[in-house]
Design an enzyme around this catalytic site. Structure first.
Site, PDB file in Angstrom:
ATOM      1  N   LYS A  20      24.363 114.750 162.143  1.00  0.00           N
ATOM      2  CA  LYS A  20      24.914 115.966 162.592  1.00  0.00           C
ATOM      3  C   LYS A  20      25.164 117.131 161.789  1.00  0.00           C
ATOM      4  CE  LYS A  20      28.595 114.068 163.981  1.00  0.00           C
ATOM      5  NZ  LYS A  20      28.804 112.659 163.696  1.00  0.00           N
TER       6      LYS A  20
ATOM      7  N   ARG B  23      36.142 113.682 169.339  1.00  0.00           N
ATOM      8  CA  ARG B  23      35.552 112.372 169.360  1.00  0.00           C
ATOM      9  C   ARG B  23      36.422 111.194 170.201  1.00  0.00           C
ATOM     10  NH1 ARG B  23      34.055 112.874 163.463  1.00  0.00           N
ATOM     11  NH2 ARG B  23      32.862 111.085 162.827  1.00  0.00           N
TER      12      ARG B  23
ATOM     13  N   ARG C 243      23.032 107.451 151.758  1.00  0.00           N
ATOM     14  CA  ARG C 243      23.331 108.837 151.850  1.00  0.00           C
ATOM     15  C   ARG C 243      24.247 109.159 150.430  1.00  0.00           C
ATOM     16  NH1 ARG C 243      26.810 111.519 156.463  1.00  0.00           N
ATOM     17  NH2 ARG C 243      28.403 110.390 155.836  1.00  0.00           N
TER      18      ARG C 243
ATOM     19  N   ARG D 115      30.157 108.838 149.279  1.00  0.00           N
ATOM     20  CA  ARG D 115      31.350 108.908 150.007  1.00  0.00           C
ATOM     21  C   ARG D 115      32.125 107.763 150.009  1.00  0.00           C
ATOM     22  NH1 ARG D 115      30.596 112.108 155.788  1.00  0.00           N
ATOM     23  NH2 ARG D 115      31.610 110.516 156.303  1.00  0.00           N
TER      24      ARG D 115
ATOM     25  N   ARG E 132      33.007 102.203 161.368  1.00  0.00           N
ATOM     26  CA  ARG E 132      33.010 103.629 162.027  1.00  0.00           C
ATOM     27  C   ARG E 132      31.870 103.632 163.304  1.00  0.00           C
ATOM     28  NH1 ARG E 132      30.559 106.491 156.923  1.00  0.00           N
ATOM     29  NH2 ARG E 132      30.214 108.221 158.078  1.00  0.00           N
TER      30      ARG E 132
END
Ligand code: ADP
Ligand code: ZN
Length: 213
Positions: free
Chosen positions: A13, A88, A127, A160, A171
């Site tokens: 996203k 969300r 990532r 992160r 998540r």
């Protein structure tokens, strides 16, 4: 253009949003980015949100809704916006509908970014993000030119805190339980545009442009 980006964590996203923001010239409002900025600045909001985020849970609705309502009332949102990571939950979506209704604004569409859980896990563990400007990298598909240094701003490229395997799984579970029902919620309003993001980022951008013009 009033757009929402919906999709699992790691569906890409954020990367897609960066492109759509410049194509449609609308502000990109990422609730995750706003929370992370508040955490790094140790604001009251950041202190409240930090534990939820690092455990792969959602920040409570009342905190999140207030933050977004405030952001949407700023002048740059008058020409449109791209919401990334909000809503969300169903209560967040209801709250957004009320906010937009008050302003006399309608949603243009909801882009539903689709990707398998397997690919999410693979992409998120590799990532990395710039701690200064937020640019996204991937150790496998898009590494920074110099290891650990952001190509764009020279900042430090880091992992992160919530991109570790156990937190990613949590998540994903949170996404399936709490956020995925929004796909039907918006499909019932005929607002959904499905975009697969299992291929290259530029393919997803082209698909959105094909659908929205
Ligand atoms: P991702 O989509 O990769 O999970 P985000 O940057 O959008 O990452 O969000 C990171 C975290 O911030 C989420 O896991 C959640 O804890 C919190 N968060 C972001 N947006 C919301 C929201 N709308 N409601 C509640 N929590 C949120
Ligand atoms: Zn940077």
């Amino acid at each position: 253009m009033q757009l929402i980006l919906l999709g699992a964590p790691g569906s890409g996203k954020g990367t897609l949003a960066a492109d759509l923001k410049s194509i449609y010239e609308i502000p990109h409002i990422s609730t995750g980015d706003i929370f992370r900025k508040n955490i790094s600045e140790k604001t009251e909001l950041g202190v409240k949100a930090e534990n939820y985020i690092n455990n792969g849970q959602l920040v409570p609705d009342e905190i999140t809704i207030e933050m977004v309502a405030d952001r949407l009332s700023q002048v740059d949102c008058e020409q449109g916006f791209l919401l990334d990571g909000f809503p969300r939950t169903i209560p967040q979506a209801d709250a957004l509908a009320a906010i937009l209704n008050d302003k006399g604004i309608k949603l243009t569409g909801v882009i539903n970014v689709t990707i398998s859980d397997e690919l999410v896990l693979k992409r998120l563990t590799s990532r990395r993000v710039c701690s200064q400007c937020g640019a996204s990298y991937n150790l496998i598909s898009l590494p920074p030119e110099v290891n650990g240094i952001c190509d764009k701003c020279g900042g430090q490229v880091v992992q992160r805190d919530d991109d570790h395997e156990e937190t990613i799984k949590k998540r994903l579970e949170t996404y399936h339980n709490q956020t995925k029902p929004l796909v039907d919620y918006y499909r019932n309003q005929n607002l959904i545009f499905d975009i697969s993001n299992e291929g290259k980022p530029e393919d997803a951008v082209a698909a959105v442009k094909g659908l929205l013009g």
